[in-house]
Design a protein around this motif. Structure first.
Motif, PDB file in Angstrom:
ATOM      1  N   LEU A  55       1.707 -41.804  24.651  1.00 37.25           N
ATOM      2  CA  LEU A  55       1.373 -40.421  24.320  1.00 37.25           C
ATOM      3  C   LEU A  55       1.200 -39.620  25.597  1.00 37.25           C
ATOM      4  O   LEU A  55       0.369 -39.953  26.441  1.00 37.25           O
ATOM      5  CB  LEU A  55       0.078 -40.361  23.509  1.00 37.25           C
ATOM      6  CG  LEU A  55      -0.590 -38.984  23.383  1.00 37.25           C
ATOM      7  CD1 LEU A  55       0.324 -38.006  22.655  1.00 37.25           C
ATOM      8  CD2 LEU A  55      -1.942 -39.105  22.689  1.00 37.25           C
ATOM      9  N   VAL A  88      -7.586 -41.100  19.181  1.00 37.80           N
ATOM     10  CA  VAL A  88      -6.341 -41.834  19.408  1.00 37.80           C
ATOM     11  C   VAL A  88      -6.647 -43.275  19.789  1.00 37.80           C
ATOM     12  O   VAL A  88      -6.028 -44.220  19.290  1.00 37.80           O
ATOM     13  CB  VAL A  88      -5.491 -41.157  20.513  1.00 37.80           C
ATOM     14  CG1 VAL A  88      -4.293 -42.030  20.877  1.00 37.80           C
ATOM     15  CG2 VAL A  88      -5.016 -39.786  20.064  1.00 37.80           C
ATOM     16  N   LEU A 127      -2.212 -36.329  15.288  1.00 32.42           N
ATOM     17  CA  LEU A 127      -2.789 -37.507  14.631  1.00 32.42           C
ATOM     18  C   LEU A 127      -2.078 -37.806  13.317  1.00 32.42           C
ATOM     19  O   LEU A 127      -1.824 -38.971  12.990  1.00 32.42           O
ATOM     20  CB  LEU A 127      -4.282 -37.284  14.383  1.00 32.42           C
ATOM     21  CG  LEU A 127      -5.174 -37.223  15.631  1.00 32.42           C
ATOM     22  CD1 LEU A 127      -6.600 -36.860  15.238  1.00 32.42           C
ATOM     23  CD2 LEU A 127      -5.145 -38.539  16.394  1.00 32.42           C
ATOM     24  N   MET A 136      -2.114 -43.721  26.713  1.00 32.30           N
ATOM     25  CA  MET A 136      -2.240 -42.270  26.855  1.00 32.30           C
ATOM     26  C   MET A 136      -2.058 -41.866  28.310  1.00 32.30           C
ATOM     27  O   MET A 136      -2.688 -42.434  29.205  1.00 32.30           O
ATOM     28  CB  MET A 136      -3.607 -41.800  26.364  1.00 32.30           C
ATOM     29  CG  MET A 136      -3.726 -41.718  24.861  1.00 32.30           C
ATOM     30  SD  MET A 136      -5.317 -41.007  24.337  1.00 32.30           S
ATOM     31  CE  MET A 136      -6.396 -42.431  24.591  1.00 32.30           C
ATOM     32  N   MET A 164       1.360 -39.293  14.147  1.00 30.66           N
ATOM     33  CA  MET A 164       1.261 -40.627  14.731  1.00 30.66           C
ATOM     34  C   MET A 164       0.926 -41.677  13.674  1.00 30.66           C
ATOM     35  O   MET A 164       1.238 -42.857  13.832  1.00 30.66           O
ATOM     36  CB  MET A 164       0.223 -40.638  15.858  1.00 30.66           C
ATOM     37  CG  MET A 164       0.711 -39.938  17.121  1.00 30.66           C
ATOM     38  SD  MET A 164      -0.552 -39.788  18.422  1.00 30.66           S
ATOM     39  CE  MET A 164      -0.867 -41.484  18.805  1.00 30.66           C
TER      40      MET A 164
END
Length: 224
Positions: free
Chosen positions: A61, A79, A50, A88, A53
């Motif tokens: 991701l 996220v 985190l 994701m 990012m």
């Protein structure tokens, strides 16, 4: 043939959050050789993910599903809340089907990839995913032939390795020959060979390297 006419000047930036180094190595090898993909974040720590990012732009991701689902999939929700544009993709192992299906139903993940997927199939799946998300603006469940990156629910699959086969796998990982395995387990070399054939068939592997990778990923042996 894969073609991204509007994205030739910009690579797809990927973050990898995974606690198995072998899986990371496979993904890095694949991404390194592909002109459209670039790994910009690699970590084994969810909180570090985190933090990075927040400083480094990411398009996709790739994360171990146990990381995403930790504490009621808290990481996946974080996220999604903090970086809503990031897609994701969950990396999962056989036996984690229920978690995958739950996250699919909740719309938490954009797709999933089985960790034992071979490079060629994974590359094709990634290309299909990128093309449909970034060119046609479609979600993965609209893909006509989604191969391994997909939103269809996972059908549970059991390998059914016997205790004896697990013993043989662990000795193979320790570089025992068939003769040494036979002596260690008090069986014939022919029986060892039969076990090896059954093991390769059940794990869908074709080489000792592939088998050892499978054993590491599925935690059948301890990484030394």
């Amino acid at each position: 043939m894969f073609n991204l006419p509007n994205m030739k000047r910009k690579k797809i930036r990927m973050a990898i959050a995974e606690d198995h180094q072998m899986v990371i190595d496979v993904l890095l090898s694949l991404l390194h050789k592909h002109e459209y993909f670039k790994a910009v974040i690699i970590t084994t720590n969810p909180q570090e993910l985190l933090r990075q990012m927040a400083c480094t732009p990411v398009d996709i991701l790739f994360a171990d599903i146990t990381m995403l689902y930790r504490n009621g999939h808290e990481l996946a929700n974080q996220v999604k809340e903090l970086f809503p544009r990031i897609k994701m993709v969950a990396l999962f192992e056989k036996g984690q089907d229920n978690i995958v299906n739950t996250m699919i139903e909740e719309g938490t993940i954009a797709g999933y990839v089985l960790k034992t997927t071979d490079k060629q199939t994974l590359t094709k799946a990634l290309e299909n995913m990128i093309e449909h998300i970034y060119i046609n603006d479609k979600t993965l469940n609209e893909m006509p032939n989604p191969t391994t990156v997909r939103l269809r629910k996972v059908t549970p699959e059991t390998t059914h390795l016997t205790d004896r086969e697990l013993e043989v796998i662990r000795l193979i990982e320790q570089e025992y020959s068939n003769k040494q395995i036979a002596e260690r387990l008090f069986i014939s070399e022919r029986t060892v060979e039969t076990h090896r054939k059954n093991i390769f068939r059940k794990t869908k592997t074709t080489s000792v390297i592939g088998l050892i990778k499978y054993a590491y990923v599925h935690k059948l042996v301890s990484i030394r």
